[in-house]
Enzyme design. Structure first.
Site, PDB file in Angstrom:
ATOM      1  N   GLU A 322       7.049   2.116  11.767  1.00 11.44           N
ATOM      2  CA  GLU A 322       6.441   0.884  11.256  1.00 11.44           C
ATOM      3  C   GLU A 322       6.913  -0.375  11.992  1.00 11.44           C
ATOM      4  O   GLU A 322       7.408  -1.323  11.394  1.00 11.44           O
ATOM      5  CB  GLU A 322       6.707   0.764   9.745  1.00 11.44           C
ATOM      6  N   ASN A 365       5.681   5.962  14.701  1.00 13.32           N
ATOM      7  CA  ASN A 365       4.916   6.291  13.499  1.00 13.32           C
ATOM      8  C   ASN A 365       4.542   5.008  12.763  1.00 13.32           C
ATOM      9  O   ASN A 365       5.363   4.096  12.650  1.00 13.32           O
ATOM     10  CB  ASN A 365       5.835   7.154  12.608  1.00 13.32           C
ATOM     11  N   HIS A 400      -2.015   6.830   4.735  1.00 13.21           N
ATOM     12  CA  HIS A 400      -1.957   6.563   3.292  1.00 13.21           C
ATOM     13  C   HIS A 400      -3.285   5.882   2.950  1.00 13.21           C
ATOM     14  O   HIS A 400      -3.467   4.690   3.223  1.00 13.21           O
ATOM     15  CB  HIS A 400      -0.787   5.634   2.952  1.00 13.21           C
ATOM     16  N   GLU A 429       1.795  11.345   7.081  1.00 10.08           N
ATOM     17  CA  GLU A 429       2.153  11.033   5.692  1.00 10.08           C
ATOM     18  C   GLU A 429       0.902  10.939   4.822  1.00 10.08           C
ATOM     19  O   GLU A 429       0.781  10.058   3.969  1.00 10.08           O
ATOM     20  CB  GLU A 429       2.910   9.699   5.622  1.00 10.08           C
ATOM     21  N   ASP A 431      -1.867  10.876   2.119  1.00  6.56           N
ATOM     22  CA  ASP A 431      -2.190  11.039   0.703  1.00  6.56           C
ATOM     23  C   ASP A 431      -3.424  10.199   0.419  1.00  6.56           C
ATOM     24  O   ASP A 431      -3.772   9.302   1.190  1.00  6.56           O
ATOM     25  CB  ASP A 431      -1.018  10.718  -0.242  1.00  6.56           C
TER      26      ASP A 431
HETATM   27  O1  9MR Z   1       8.428   8.469  -0.026  1.00  7.47           O
HETATM   28  C1  9MR Z   1       9.471   7.548   0.218  1.00  7.47           C
HETATM   29  C2  9MR Z   1       9.946   7.007  -1.112  1.00  7.47           C
HETATM   30  O2  9MR Z   1      10.548   8.030  -1.889  1.00  7.47           O
HETATM   31  C3  9MR Z   1      10.928   5.896  -0.883  1.00  7.47           C
HETATM   32  O3  9MR Z   1      11.256   5.306  -2.124  1.00  7.47           O
HETATM   33  C4  9MR Z   1      10.307   4.852   0.026  1.00  7.47           C
HETATM   34  C5  9MR Z   1      11.307   3.748   0.247  1.00  7.47           C
HETATM   35  O4  9MR Z   1      11.037   2.946   1.304  1.00  7.47           O
HETATM   36  O5  9MR Z   1       9.933   5.464   1.251  1.00  7.47           O
HETATM   37  C6  9MR Z   1       8.951   6.410   1.073  1.00  7.47           C
HETATM   38  O6  9MR Z   1       8.486   6.932   2.293  1.00  7.47           O
HETATM   39  C7  9MR Z   1       7.854   6.022   3.171  1.00  7.47           C
HETATM   40  C8  9MR Z   1       8.038   6.561   4.565  1.00  7.47           C
HETATM   41  O7  9MR Z   1       9.390   6.747   4.823  1.00  7.47           O
HETATM   42  C9  9MR Z   1       7.423   5.633   5.591  1.00  7.47           C
HETATM   43  N1  9MR Z   1       6.051   5.342   5.321  1.00  7.47           N
HETATM   44  C10 9MR Z   1       5.764   4.915   3.960  1.00  7.47           C
HETATM   45  C11 9MR Z   1       6.344   5.908   2.964  1.00  7.47           C
HETATM   46  C12 9MR Z   1       5.964   5.502   1.559  1.00  7.47           C
HETATM   47  O8  9MR Z   1       6.589   4.305   1.215  1.00  7.47           O
END
Ligand code: 9MR
Length: 649
Positions: A322, A365, A400, A429, A431
Site C-alpha cells: 500500500e 501489493n 477488496h 486479498e 473479498d
Molecule cells: O485482516 C487484517 C486485520 O485483521 C487487521 O486488523 C488489519 C489491521 O491493519 O489488517 C488487515 O489486513 C489488511 C492487510 O494486511 C492489507 N490490506 C488490507 C487488509 C484489511 O485491512
C-alpha cells in the site's frame, strides 16, 4: 461465577448438535448460543473473580446492571489492574466464544477494554477481545467480543482493564457462550480442484488452523497467507527482538498440510511499532541523513531476520504494501517510510529481500488497483523501479470489492494494464462485501445480496481464469464469514464477504466459484430465492396462481429480519407486482430492500423496485426487511399478490 455443570453442558451440546445438523440445508438459521459461564453478582459474593494484582474486589449494591448486585474493583494502582476470571477449565481450543460484560466506572471517565491472558510454558500473551471503549460513572457500557483459543495453555483468564486512569470500576452480568461448530462439508467439490489454472489461497488469523477451520482450509485451498502474524508488530515488537510465536504454528500447519505460503508483509505504514520511526534522540524521525540511515538499517535488519527465519518455506513475499496514494500529485503515499527515506525504502526492501530469499517472488501489493488513477501510479512506479534494477517480480491486487463495484471491465483493465511490464500478477486479498454504502447494516445477510455476490464471484473468477497467463494465484482475505475484517470496516456491522458462511457452510458465493450452474439450485442456495429481472408482459396471475414464502431469518429482543419470496405460479407474466399482508403482532417495518414499502397500521404493501418489476410465469422474486415487534412476532397468515390470494408455503 456460575459455571454450568459439565454434564448439563454435554447434554446441551448434544441437543444443539442435533439442531445443527438439520440446519445444514438452511445456512442462514443461527441457533441460539450455548451459555457456558455467567456472573450476575446477585448472591452477595464475588463469584470467583480475582484481581490481577493487589486490587480489592468486593460485592457491591451501589449500582447494578441487572438485579441489585455488581462487582466493585478498588485500590487499583495501574491501568492494567482489574477484575479477572479463570476460564482455563471452561474454554476449549478451537471454539469461538462470545464474551459479553457490562462495565461502569465508580467516579472517573476512561476507556475500558476486555482481554484474555494466556500462558504457555510460563510465557504470557495478552489477546485483546474488545478494544478501548469509552466508559463513565453515569451508565453501564457493554463490551462484547469473540475469542478463540488457538494453543495449549496452562493459564487462561478473562480480564477488564482501563486505558489511562486507575479509578475504581464495577462490572456486571458477564455471559460467555458459543454457537456449536458445524462439520465442514466433505461432499462438495474442493475449490482447488475446480480452479486449476493457479493456486487458490485464503488468509487466516489466530486459531484458524485448529478443528473445523483447519479442515476447511485444507479441503479447499492450495495456499495460505498469515493475515497478521508476519507483520512487523507481530515479528519485531521491540528493536531487534524477534518473535515468531504467532506465525510459527501457522507455518508448521502449512508445511504439514502441503500449503504454499504467501508472506505478508515486510514494509507497511500500518501495524509497524512506533519505535521503528523514533530517532536516536527519542524524537519522531524526520528527513535527515542520520534518521534515514537509522531507518534503512532497521528495515534491512528486519527483513534479514524475518525472511531468513522462514527461508524457502515462503515462496512469495508482499515486500511492500500500500505505497500508492492517488490523491498525491506524484501518487506516492506520505508514510513515515517515504517521509524519512523517499523511495529508498522500497529500493532497500526489495534488494535485501532478494538477497535473503533469492528463491522467493517479490511483490508490491495494493488495494483499489482497479481505480484508473491509482492503477496508473502503481504502473509508473513499478516501471521506474524495474528500470533501475529493483527486483520486483509481481504486482498484487488486493481486490477488496463489493457486490456493485467495480465492474468486470474495470477489473479487466486492472489486469491488462500491467501486461507490458512483463511481471507476474496475483489477486492477494479478495473479498466481496454485501454492502454498497456505509449506512446499510443487516444482522443477517439478505438473500438477494448473497445471490448477487455469487454472481460477482462467478464473473471475477471466470475473468481471472481467462487471464491465467498473467495471474499466478488468487487469495481470499479470510476463510469464512465468521472472521472478516469487514465486520469493523468501514463501520461496525456484520458483513458476509467470503465463500463460506459463519458456520463454515458453502454459500451461493462458493457455488459461484465451484459450479455456477448450482448457484440457485444447491441446498445452500435455498436461502437465496432467485431474483428475476427479465422483462415480461401481462397483468394478473389469476386466482391461486402465486405462492409466498415468509421466513424470519434473525430475531432479537424487539427486532427481527425477514425474507419474503414471491413466486408467480400462474401462466401469465407480470409487468409489475404488489404484495400485501397484515401483521398481527404489532410489527413495524423499519428498512426494506428489493422493493418499496408502505405500512399503514397492521397493513403492509410492498411493490416492486424499478429493477425487479418483471415477474414471468414460473418466476420468482424476493425482498427482505428489518422490523420491530412489541407483542410477539407471529408469521402473517395470508398474502396477496396483485390483489390475488396466494398459497403460503
Ligand atoms: O485482516 C487484517 C486485520 O485483521 C487487521 O486488523 C488489519 C489491521 O491493519 O489488517 C488487515 O489486513 C489488511 C492487510 O494486511 C492489507 N490490506 C488490507 C487488509 C484489511 O485491512
Amino acid at each position: 461465577m456460575r459455571a454450568l455443570p459439565r454434564l448439563a453442558l454435554a447434554a446441551l451440546t448434544a441437543a444443539a448438535t442435533v439442531a445443527v445438523v438439520s440446519a445444514t440445508a438452511d445456512a442462514a438459521a443461527d441457533p441460539s448460543p450455548i451459555t457456558v459461564l455467567t456472573s450476575d453478582f446477585e448472591d452477595g459474593t464475588v463469584q470467583g473473580w480475582a484481581g490481577r494484582s493487589a486490587e480489592t474486589l468486593a460485592h457491591s449494591t451501589a449500582v447494578a446492571h441487572g438485579g441489585t448486585g455488581s462487582l466493585l474493583v478498588s485500590g487499583r494502582t495501574a491501568t492494567w489492574q482489574g477484575p479477572s476470571l479463570d476460564v482455563l477449565g471452561t474454554f476449549e481450543k478451537g471454539t469461538a466464544y462470545t464474551i459479553s460484560v457490562w462495565v461502569r466506572m465508580a467516579s472517573d471517565s476512561d476507556s475500558a477494554r476486555l482481554s484474555v491472558e494466556r500462558r504457555t510454558g510460563g510465557v504470557a500473551a495478552y489477546d485483546q477481545v474488545v478494544g478501548n471503549t469509552a466508559v463513565t460513572s453515569g451508565a453501564w457500557v457493554n463490551l462484547t467480543g469473540r475469542y478463540t483459543l488457538a494453543t495449549d495453555v496452562e493459564f487462561l483468564r478473562v480480564y477488564v482493564e482501563t486505558a489511562s486512569t486507575t479509578g475504581s470500576l464495577h462490572i456486571d452480568d458477564l455471559t460467555v457462550g458459543y454457537v456449536p461448530a458445524l462439520p465442514v462439508q466433505t461432499d462438495i467439490p474442493s475449490v482447488k480442484d475446480v480452479v486449476t489454472e493457479f493456486p487458490v489461497g485464503a488468509a487466516i488469523t489466530g486459531a484458524e488452523i485448529v478443528t473445523e477451520h483447519g479442515r476447511l482450509l485444507t479441503k479447499h485451498f492450495d495456499s495460505v497467507t498469515p493475515g497478521n502474524a508476519l507483520k512487523w508488530d507481530a515479528t519485531e515488537p521491540s528493536e531487534n527482538t524477534f518473535t515468531y510465536a504467532q506465525a510459527d504454528p501457522l507455518m508448521a500447519f502449512a508445511k504439514a498440510n502441503g500449503l504454499a505460503v504467501r508472506g505478508h508483509t515486510l514494509v507497511w505504514h500500518n501495524q509497524t511499532p512506533s519505535w521503528v520511526f523514533t530517532g536516536a534522540d527519542g524524537q519522531p524521525m524526520t528527513a535527515t541523513a542520520e534518521d534515514k540511515a537509522l531507518l534503512l538499517g532497521r528495515l534491512e535488519n528486519h527483513i534479514r531476520n524475518v525472511a531468513a527465519h522462514y527461508g524457502t518455506d515462503i515462496g512469495v513475499w508482499d515486500v511492500a504494501n500500500e505505497v500508492i496514494d492517488e490523491s498525491r500529485p506524484d501518487g506516492l503515499r506520505r508514510s513515515n517510510w517515504y517521509n524519512v527515506a523517499g523511495l529508498d525504502y522500497l529500493r532497500t526492501a526489495f534488494r535485501v529481500a532478494r538477497e535473503v530469499a533469492p528463491h522467493a517472488k517479490l511483490y508490491i501489493n495494493d488495494y483499489n488497483t482497479n481505480v484508473p488513477a491509482k492503477r496508473d501510479f502503481l504502473f509508473t512506479l513499478v516501471q521506474q523501479l524495474k528500470a533501475e534494477g529493483v527486483p520486483i517480480d509481481g504486482v498484487g491486487h488486493q481486490v477488496h470489492i463489493n457486490i456493485n463495484w467495480p465492474t468486470l471491465a474495470e477489473t479487466e483493465s486492472m489486469l491488462t494494464k500491467f501486461i507490458p511490464l512483463d511481471i507476474d500478477q496475483q489477486v492477494t486479498e479478495m473479498d466481496v462485501s454485501i454492502y454498497t454504502g456505509d449506512g446499510e447494516s443487516f444482522p443477517t445477510p439478505p438473500a438477494d445480496r448473497l445471490l448477487k455476490q455469487a454472481y460477482v464471484y462467478r464473473d471475477m473468477f471466470a475473468l481471472f481464469r481467462r487471464y491465467s497467463n498473467e495471474i499466478t494465484s488468487v487469495t481470499l482475505w479470510g476463510l469464512a464469514d465468521d472472521n472478516t475484517w469487514l465486520d469493523t470496516f468501514p463501520v461496525t456491522r456484520k458483513d458476509a464477504p467470503l465463500l463460506f458462511d459463519t458456520r463454515l457452510q458453502a454459500k451461493p458465493a462458493y457455488w459461484g466459484v465451484a459450479d455456477p450452474t448450482r448457484i440457485e439450485t444447491s441446498p445452500s442456495a435455498s436461502v437465496s430465492p432467485s431474483v428475476s429481472v427479465s422483462p415480461s408482459t401481462g397483468t394478473n396471475p389469476g386466482a391461486g396462481s402465486c405462492a409466498v414464502t415468509y421466513r424470519v431469518t434473525g430475531s432479537w429482543p424487539g427486532g427481527f429480519q425477514a425474507d419474503v419470496k414471491l413466486a408467480n405460479t400462474g401462466s401469465a407474466a407480470l409487468t409489475s407486482w404488489k404484495a400485501s399482508w397484515q401483521f398481527t403482532g404489532g410489527q413495524q417495518i423499519s428498512q426494506l430492500w428489493g422493493g418499496t414499502v408502505t405500512q399503514s397500521g397492521a397493513t403492509v404493501t410492498v411493490g416492486n423496485a424499478a429493477w425487479n418489476s418483471g415477474l414471468p410465469a414460473g418466476g420468482s422474486t424476493s425482498f427482505g426487511f428489518l422490523g420491530s415487534w412489541t407483542g410477539g412476532n407471529p408469521v402473517p397468515a395470508a398474502f396477496t399478490l396483485n390483489g390475488t390470494a396466494c398459497t403460503v408455503l
